[in-house]
Design an enzyme around this catalytic site. Sequence first.
Site, short mmCIF file in Angstrom:
data_model
loop_
_atom_site.label_atom_id
_atom_site.label_comp_id
_atom_site.label_asym_id
_atom_site.label_seq_id
_atom_site.Cartn_x
_atom_site.Cartn_y
_atom_site.Cartn_z
N VAL A 140 0.86 -1.19 0.00
CA VAL A 140 0.00 0.00 0.00
C VAL A 140 0.89 1.24 0.00
O VAL A 140 1.82 1.35 0.79
CB VAL A 140 -0.94 0.02 1.23
CG1 VAL A 140 -1.74 1.31 1.27
CG2 VAL A 140 -1.88 -1.18 1.20
N ALA A 181 4.57 4.14 2.88
CA ALA A 181 4.04 2.91 2.29
C ALA A 181 4.17 1.79 3.32
O ALA A 181 4.81 1.96 4.36
CB ALA A 181 4.83 2.54 1.03
N LYS A 182 3.59 0.68 3.06
CA LYS A 182 3.78 -0.52 3.87
C LYS A 182 3.42 -1.73 3.04
O LYS A 182 2.60 -1.63 2.11
CB LYS A 182 2.88 -0.46 5.11
CG LYS A 182 3.37 -1.28 6.27
CD LYS A 182 4.46 -0.55 7.02
CE LYS A 182 4.98 -1.30 8.20
NZ LYS A 182 5.87 -0.44 9.01
N GLY A 183 4.02 -2.86 3.38
CA GLY A 183 3.69 -4.10 2.70
C GLY A 183 3.45 -5.20 3.70
O GLY A 183 3.85 -5.08 4.87
#
Length: 422
Positions: A66, A111-113
């Site tokens: 994201v 962001a992050k995953g």
Amino acid sequence: MSQPKPQLGGSEFLEDVLRKVKEAVEITGYDSSYYEVLRYPKVQLTVSIPVRMRDGSIRTFIGYRVQHSNARGPYKGGIRYYPTTDLDEVTALAMLMTYKCAVVDLPYGGAKGGVACNPKELTRDELERLTRRYTYMIYDIIGPYKDIPAPDVYTDAQVMAWIMDTYSQLAGRQTPEVVTGKPVALGGSEGREEATGLGTAIGLREAAKALNMGIKGLRVAVEGFGNVGSYAAMYLHEWGAKVVAVSDSKGGVYNPEGLNVPKLIEHKKRTGTVLGFEGAKEITDEELLHLDVDALVPAAVEGTINARTVHDVKAKIVSEGANGPVTSDADRVLSEKGVFVVPDILANAGGVTVSYFEWVQNLKREKWTKEEVLAKMEAKLVKAFHDVLNTSRKYAVSSRMGAMCLAVERVCEAIKLLNIWP
Ligand code: NAD
């Protein structure tokens, strides 16, 4: 390795973050159209990751990346491997990264995953196959000038090495600058290991100064004695504070005269726990939170200072090494008690700051010494601390809301200058 799932469920967690952002937009006087931009991530990618398992069967895992905002620079944020990770949780964490990078004034967005899996049940080969396939699936949206991942819960330097290699193979050139938190042998930065704990200790030291307390002789209790907690305790001890108690998941130890932190680190390395440390009394984690100390460093998991535990907290300063260690209702109680909280997006931003330095070193093909890295980090964090303090005074809000207001101001200013295109 880091913490388990936030105590709040994914969507509740996301709502909580959005509430704070909305409040900060209102306080800072930006009109509601800015919130309309900030309330949604720019990109949410969900991918399926088929993996050949050790018995020859195929299992498909679900992964996310994201990207919330890149108004201030390329997206930046960790990747977590955790069984219950979902899109809302990853989205909330991506948003927090936008604000964390803005508080420390790093030229990054957020962001992050995540991949919903339990890495403890996977073999090393399965983990490698999962990581490489996940990287392939998000390849189009990451990159050194687009989005730079890093480790998070249950991902580490080895996982980053696989991501870098997969990306490099697909791109046809060595690209160390596509991820941070790599092993030092592959372009990782010196100082990354100490960075977050040192940053948390710096936050505490600056708070003590602001309250005219000073660091020498300051009585501190540290909850969680992993990467963040042990380095925070070590630096505080070095600067003359009295670390009287620490805990890990098995329990805590207490000595009112102060613990010998370097020896305790040795003891923990040798035995796997802080328990059984010579000359210290064993206490529970909850007893640690309620000790008569000047400062608390929660550096374990989220939500340990909550509606049940907050009332007996006696510390005057809380420096949040962990992400979200204080629940929203407990935060109100701390605020009423007049406790000075160094909020997580500031107190544990040392890690992402050194990640930024790793990226800069990789792009310039340079290697900095640990001393250089940590000195640059300290300068950034001290400036950020005072920026937060000034912002909370300007708007007469808590330091937590002050940090959010400062971050929101910086992000909104960038959005204003960029304008909405077309
Ligand atoms: P870690 O796994 O190295 O250490 C966590 C420690 O907490 C361990 O000692 C564990 O035994 C202890 N612990 C777990 N549950 C506990 C409990 N209920 N009571 C007391 N102790 C308990 O993890 P870490 O990397 O030090 O991360 C700690 C926190 O800091 C996490 O919230 C993480 O998200 C946050 N954080 C870490 C970094 C980083 O660079 N490592 C950066 C930003 C934020």
